[in-house]
Design a protein around this motif. Structure first.
Motif, PDB file in Angstrom:
ATOM      1  N   LYS A   1       0.609  -0.975  -0.040  1.00  0.00           N
ATOM      2  CA  LYS A   1      -0.355  -0.092   0.318  1.00  0.00           C
ATOM      3  C   LYS A   1       1.124   0.706   0.001  1.00  0.00           C
ATOM      4  N   ALA A   2       1.012   2.057  -1.272  1.00  0.00           N
ATOM      5  CA  ALA A   2       1.675   3.444  -1.356  1.00  0.00           C
ATOM      6  C   ALA A   2       0.617   4.892  -1.114  1.00  0.00           C
ATOM      7  N   TYR A   3       1.033   5.661   0.300  1.00  0.00           N
ATOM      8  CA  TYR A   3       0.130   6.452   0.137  1.00  0.00           C
ATOM      9  C   TYR A   3       0.611   7.551  -0.455  1.00  0.00           C
ATOM     10  N   ILE A   4      -0.232   8.176  -0.955  1.00  0.00           N
ATOM     11  CA  ILE A   4       0.486   9.552  -2.089  1.00  0.00           C
ATOM     12  C   ILE A   4      -0.443  10.593  -1.364  1.00  0.00           C
ATOM     13  N   SER A   5       0.790  12.223  -1.563  1.00  0.00           N
ATOM     14  CA  SER A   5      -0.246  13.079  -0.906  1.00  0.00           C
ATOM     15  C   SER A   5      -0.040  14.320  -2.388  1.00  0.00           C
ATOM     16  N   VAL A   6      -1.027  14.684  -3.137  1.00  0.00           N
ATOM     17  CA  VAL A   6      -0.932  15.190  -3.959  1.00  0.00           C
ATOM     18  C   VAL A   6      -1.342  16.735  -3.545  1.00  0.00           C
ATOM     19  N   LEU A   7      -0.550  17.704  -3.657  1.00  0.00           N
ATOM     20  CA  LEU A   7      -1.381  19.636  -3.475  1.00  0.00           C
ATOM     21  C   LEU A   7      -2.230  20.119  -4.742  1.00  0.00           C
ATOM     22  N   GLY A   8      -3.006  20.193  -4.346  1.00  0.00           N
ATOM     23  CA  GLY A   8      -3.828  20.205  -5.120  1.00  0.00           C
ATOM     24  C   GLY A   8      -5.508  20.382  -5.037  1.00  0.00           C
ATOM     25  N   ASP A   9      -6.397  20.776  -6.368  1.00  0.00           N
ATOM     26  CA  ASP A   9      -7.669  20.326  -5.884  1.00  0.00           C
ATOM     27  C   ASP A   9      -8.161  18.961  -6.203  1.00  0.00           C
ATOM     28  N   GLU A  10      -9.194  18.230  -6.031  1.00  0.00           N
ATOM     29  CA  GLU A  10      -9.413  17.089  -6.175  1.00  0.00           C
ATOM     30  C   GLU A  10      -9.647  16.753  -7.474  1.00  0.00           C
ATOM     31  N   ALA A  11      -9.724  17.755  -8.624  1.00  0.00           N
ATOM     32  CA  ALA A  11      -9.513  17.213  -9.781  1.00  0.00           C
ATOM     33  C   ALA A  11      -7.572  16.415 -10.811  1.00  0.00           C
ATOM     34  N   ALA A  12      -6.749  17.307  -9.368  1.00  0.00           N
ATOM     35  CA  ALA A  12      -5.952  16.836  -9.837  1.00  0.00           C
ATOM     36  C   ALA A  12      -5.786  15.806  -8.807  1.00  0.00           C
ATOM     37  N   GLN A  13      -6.137  15.667  -7.675  1.00  0.00           N
ATOM     38  CA  GLN A  13      -5.759  14.045  -6.641  1.00  0.00           C
ATOM     39  C   GLN A  13      -6.535  13.071  -8.071  1.00  0.00           C
ATOM     40  N   LYS A  14      -7.515  13.349  -8.554  1.00  0.00           N
ATOM     41  CA  LYS A  14      -7.528  12.147  -9.325  1.00  0.00           C
ATOM     42  C   LYS A  14      -6.981  12.245 -10.243  1.00  0.00           C
ATOM     43  N   ALA A  15      -6.483  13.083 -11.287  1.00  0.00           N
ATOM     44  CA  ALA A  15      -6.229  12.552 -12.238  1.00  0.00           C
ATOM     45  C   ALA A  15      -4.397  12.039 -12.620  1.00  0.00           C
ATOM     46  N   THR A  16      -4.007  12.422 -10.858  1.00  0.00           N
ATOM     47  CA  THR A  16      -2.815  11.695 -10.458  1.00  0.00           C
ATOM     48  C   THR A  16      -3.008   9.868 -10.644  1.00  0.00           C
ATOM     49  N   LEU A  17      -3.926  10.221  -9.781  1.00  0.00           N
ATOM     50  CA  LEU A  17      -4.420   8.387  -9.313  1.00  0.00           C
ATOM     51  C   LEU A  17      -4.654   7.903 -10.283  1.00  0.00           C
ATOM     52  N   GLU A  18      -5.407   8.389 -11.340  1.00  0.00           N
ATOM     53  CA  GLU A  18      -5.471   8.032 -12.390  1.00  0.00           C
ATOM     54  C   GLU A  18      -3.937   7.135 -13.838  1.00  0.00           C
ATOM     55  N   GLY A  19      -2.911   8.529 -13.479  1.00  0.00           N
ATOM     56  CA  GLY A  19      -2.133   7.834 -14.062  1.00  0.00           C
ATOM     57  C   GLY A  19      -1.382   7.429 -13.665  1.00  0.00           C
ATOM     58  N   LEU A  20      -1.304   7.148 -12.233  1.00  0.00           N
ATOM     59  CA  LEU A  20      -0.403   6.407 -11.408  1.00  0.00           C
ATOM     60  C   LEU A  20      -0.726   4.756 -11.613  1.00  0.00           C
ATOM     61  N   ASN A  21      -1.492   4.830 -11.826  1.00  0.00           N
ATOM     62  CA  ASN A  21      -2.887   3.327 -11.964  1.00  0.00           C
ATOM     63  C   ASN A  21      -2.303   2.729 -13.474  1.00  0.00           C
ATOM     64  N   SER A  22      -2.307   4.281 -14.046  1.00  0.00           N
ATOM     65  CA  SER A  22      -1.698   3.697 -15.988  1.00  0.00           C
ATOM     66  C   SER A  22      -0.517   3.061 -15.825  1.00  0.00           C
ATOM     67  N   ALA A  23       0.305   3.218 -15.268  1.00  0.00           N
ATOM     68  CA  ALA A  23       1.420   3.480 -15.256  1.00  0.00           C
ATOM     69  C   ALA A  23       2.415   2.181 -14.275  1.00  0.00           C
ATOM     70  N   MET A  24       1.680   1.666 -14.264  1.00  0.00           N
ATOM     71  CA  MET A  24       1.705   0.468 -12.750  1.00  0.00           C
ATOM     72  C   MET A  24       2.265  -0.141 -13.027  1.00  0.00           C
ATOM     73  N   GLY A  25       2.547  -0.939 -14.181  1.00  0.00           N
ATOM     74  CA  GLY A  25       3.528  -2.018 -14.773  1.00  0.00           C
ATOM     75  C   GLY A  25       5.139  -1.395 -14.775  1.00  0.00           C
ATOM     76  N   PHE A  26       4.755   0.171 -15.312  1.00  0.00           N
ATOM     77  CA  PHE A  26       6.502   0.574 -16.010  1.00  0.00           C
ATOM     78  C   PHE A  26       6.837   1.290 -14.513  1.00  0.00           C
TER      79      PHE A  26
END
Length: 128
Positions: free
Chosen positions: A51-76
């Protein structure tokens, strides 16, 4: 038993450091905010999950986009982690949004505002 927890703590720290490096320097996905940090990591004792706990400074949209980006880059991310951290198994990573840094920033702002108001009240009393 005690030795295992020390080993697990060391592994958690190493994985946290490497995940932070990979996220900030290796991934080129524009969805991932530059203000993303890995707050904590919990690797299971069998090294199969993490479990990796991440923090994103920014609004909810930035947090959601970051989470989507991280999940899509999971293999890498797992491939890079396997190269940099020498573990028997490379754990499957679950990213969890951690609000503690944002909470701390908001609390600091609120405390500053209260202190400013108190200072203004003191100055008003001195004038009258």
């Amino acid at each position: 038993m005690r030795k295992n927890s020390i080993k697990n703590t060391r592994i958690n720290g190493e994985v946290q450091r490497e995940l932070g490096r990979i996220i900030s320097r290796e991934i080129k996905d524009p969805r991932i905010s530059s203000l993303t940090s890995v707050v904590a990591v919990e690797v299971a004792p069998d090294l199969k999950s993490c479990k990796a706990y991440i923090s994103v400074l920014g609004d909810e949209a930035a947090q959601k986009a970051t989470l989507e980006g991280l999940n899509s880059a999971m293999g890498f991310i797992r491939k890079e982690l396997a190269h940099s951290v020498n573990l028997r198994n490379t754990p499957a990573i679950t990213f969890i949004m951690d609000q503690s840094i944002e909470y701390g920033v908001n609390m600091s702002k609120m405390i500053s505002e209260v202190n400013k108001d108190l200072k203004e009240e003191d100055e008003d009393e001195e004038l009258s």
